[in-house]
Design an enzyme around this catalytic site. Structure first.
Site, PDB file in Angstrom:
ATOM      1  N   ARG A 134      -4.133   0.324  -4.958  1.00 17.13           N
ATOM      2  CA  ARG A 134      -2.880  -0.107  -4.344  1.00 17.13           C
ATOM      3  C   ARG A 134      -2.812  -1.616  -4.200  1.00 17.13           C
ATOM      4  O   ARG A 134      -1.818  -2.140  -3.731  1.00 17.13           O
ATOM      5  CB  ARG A 134      -2.755   0.530  -2.965  1.00 17.13           C
ATOM      6  N   LYS A 185       4.195  11.382  -7.061  1.00 14.41           N
ATOM      7  CA  LYS A 185       2.871  11.256  -7.688  1.00 14.41           C
ATOM      8  C   LYS A 185       1.994  12.460  -7.351  1.00 14.41           C
ATOM      9  O   LYS A 185       1.331  13.014  -8.211  1.00 14.41           O
ATOM     10  CB  LYS A 185       2.152   9.982  -7.206  1.00 14.41           C
ATOM     11  N   ARG A 214       5.043  14.094   8.103  1.00 15.01           N
ATOM     12  CA  ARG A 214       4.048  13.047   8.346  1.00 15.01           C
ATOM     13  C   ARG A 214       4.634  11.938   9.215  1.00 15.01           C
ATOM     14  O   ARG A 214       5.799  11.591   9.063  1.00 15.01           O
ATOM     15  CB  ARG A 214       3.610  12.443   7.004  1.00 15.01           C
ATOM     16  N   ARG A 224      10.446  15.681   2.870  1.00 15.58           N
ATOM     17  CA  ARG A 224       9.078  16.122   2.570  1.00 15.58           C
ATOM     18  C   ARG A 224       8.454  16.795   3.796  1.00 15.58           C
ATOM     19  O   ARG A 224       8.575  16.311   4.912  1.00 15.58           O
ATOM     20  CB  ARG A 224       8.246  14.917   2.170  1.00 15.58           C
ATOM     21  N   ARG A 270       6.474   0.936   4.378  1.00 14.35           N
ATOM     22  CA  ARG A 270       5.695   1.345   3.197  1.00 14.35           C
ATOM     23  C   ARG A 270       6.333   0.826   1.909  1.00 14.35           C
ATOM     24  O   ARG A 270       5.640   0.438   0.973  1.00 14.35           O
ATOM     25  CB  ARG A 270       5.555   2.868   3.163  1.00 14.35           C
TER      26      ARG A 270
HETATM   27  P1  AMP Z   1      -0.174   8.215   0.650  1.00 11.93           P
HETATM   28  O1  AMP Z   1      -0.429   9.624   1.071  1.00 11.93           O
HETATM   29  O2  AMP Z   1      -0.722   7.877  -0.711  1.00 11.93           O
HETATM   30  O3  AMP Z   1       1.283   7.815   0.795  1.00 11.93           O
HETATM   31  O4  AMP Z   1      -0.998   7.288   1.662  1.00 11.93           O
HETATM   32  C1  AMP Z   1      -0.751   7.325   3.048  1.00 11.93           C
HETATM   33  C2  AMP Z   1      -1.326   6.080   3.697  1.00 11.93           C
HETATM   34  O5  AMP Z   1      -2.740   6.044   3.527  1.00 11.93           O
HETATM   35  C3  AMP Z   1      -0.828   4.753   3.148  1.00 11.93           C
HETATM   36  O6  AMP Z   1       0.413   4.353   3.678  1.00 11.93           O
HETATM   37  C4  AMP Z   1      -1.970   3.820   3.562  1.00 11.93           C
HETATM   38  O7  AMP Z   1      -1.919   3.531   4.946  1.00 11.93           O
HETATM   39  C5  AMP Z   1      -3.191   4.702   3.340  1.00 11.93           C
HETATM   40  N1  AMP Z   1      -3.733   4.571   1.963  1.00 11.93           N
HETATM   41  C6  AMP Z   1      -3.774   5.530   1.006  1.00 11.93           C
HETATM   42  N2  AMP Z   1      -4.330   5.048  -0.114  1.00 11.93           N
HETATM   43  C7  AMP Z   1      -4.640   3.753   0.138  1.00 11.93           C
HETATM   44  C8  AMP Z   1      -5.219   2.708  -0.625  1.00 11.93           C
HETATM   45  N3  AMP Z   1      -5.594   2.897  -1.899  1.00 11.93           N
HETATM   46  N4  AMP Z   1      -5.401   1.500  -0.032  1.00 11.93           N
HETATM   47  C9  AMP Z   1      -5.040   1.295   1.251  1.00 11.93           C
HETATM   48  N5  AMP Z   1      -4.468   2.224   2.024  1.00 11.93           N
HETATM   49  C10 AMP Z   1      -4.271   3.449   1.480  1.00 11.93           C
END
Ligand code: AMP
Length: 208
Positions: free
Chosen positions: A88, A13, A155, A122, A166
């Site tokens: 989400r 994404k 990460r 990644r 996740r």
């Molecule tokens: P991402 O980089 O999108 O994979 O997000 C990394 C982490 O940030 C996720 O695993 C969640 O812990 C948190 N996070 C990101 N976006 C959201 C969201 N919309 N709602 C809740 N937690 C989020």
């Protein structure tokens, strides 16, 4: 145009959104990046969010909604935006529909084996957050960002235990959004199992 990118972690994404943002000249808003920035700067929000993020859990809705509300009010969102990682949960989707009109929700899908492989490869720049993949988007100099020479790192939540969590959280809390946007006739499905170029072309077609 107000676009939402849906899909499991690691499906691409962020990479698709970065390219789409350049093409459509609208901002790419990634809640994960915004939260990581808060964690790095040790803000109040960052301190609250860190433990959830490290374990692969979702940060509580109210914190993320507050953050996105503030972001969408900025001037650069007037002509549209690309949301990556938000909403989400169904609650987040209901909340965003009260703030703005969503024009399209692009659902990028790939099977778990592709996702686990991609996440494992990644690497992210610690300075500018640009995302590399050790096969598809290789840095010219191993371990360093081509754009800003920052150090590349893996990460914490890209490590195997957190990835498992996740994917579980995605299935339970985020996947229902596919039906949610389908019922609103806003959904476009995209096959994310190819390389980043192919995926971007499909996403572009879906929003055109
Ligand atoms: P991402 O980089 O999108 O994979 O997000 C990394 C982490 O940030 C996720 O695993 C969640 O812990 C948190 N996070 C990101 N976006 C959201 C969201 N919309 N709602 C809740 N937690 C989020």
């Amino acid at each position: 145009m107000n676009i939402i990118l849906l899909g499991p972690p690691g499906v691409g994404k962020g990479t698709a959104a970065t390219k789409l943002s350049k093409k459509l000249k609208i901002p790419h808003i990634a809640t994960g990046d915004m939260l990581r920035e808060n964690v790095a700067k040790k803000t109040g929000l960052g301190m609250k969010a860190k433990s959830y993020m490290d374990s692969g859990a979702l940060v509580p809705d109210d914190l993320v909604i507050e953050m996105i509300k503030e972001r969408l009010q900025r001037n650069d969102c007037k002509k549209g935006f690309i949301l990556d990682g938000f909403p989400r949960t169904i609650y987040q989707a209901d909340e965003i529909s009260k703030m703005v009109n969503v024009d399209k929700a692009v659902n990028i899908q790939a099977n778990d084996s592709i996702i686990v492989e991609r996440i494992g490869k990644r690497r992210v720049c610690s300075k500018c957050s640009f995302v590399y993949h050790l096969d598809f988007i290789k840095p010219n100099r191993e371990g360093f960002c081509d754009k800003c020479s920052g150090n590349l790192y893996q990460r914490e939540d890209d490590k195997p235990e957190a990835v498992k969590e996740r994917l579980k959280v995605y299935r339970e809390k985020t996947k229902p959004l596919i039906k949610y946007y389908k019922e609103k006739k806003l959904l476009a499905d995209v096959d994310g199992s190819g390389g980043p170029e192919e995926e971007f072309e499909l996403v572009l077609k879906a929003v055109s």
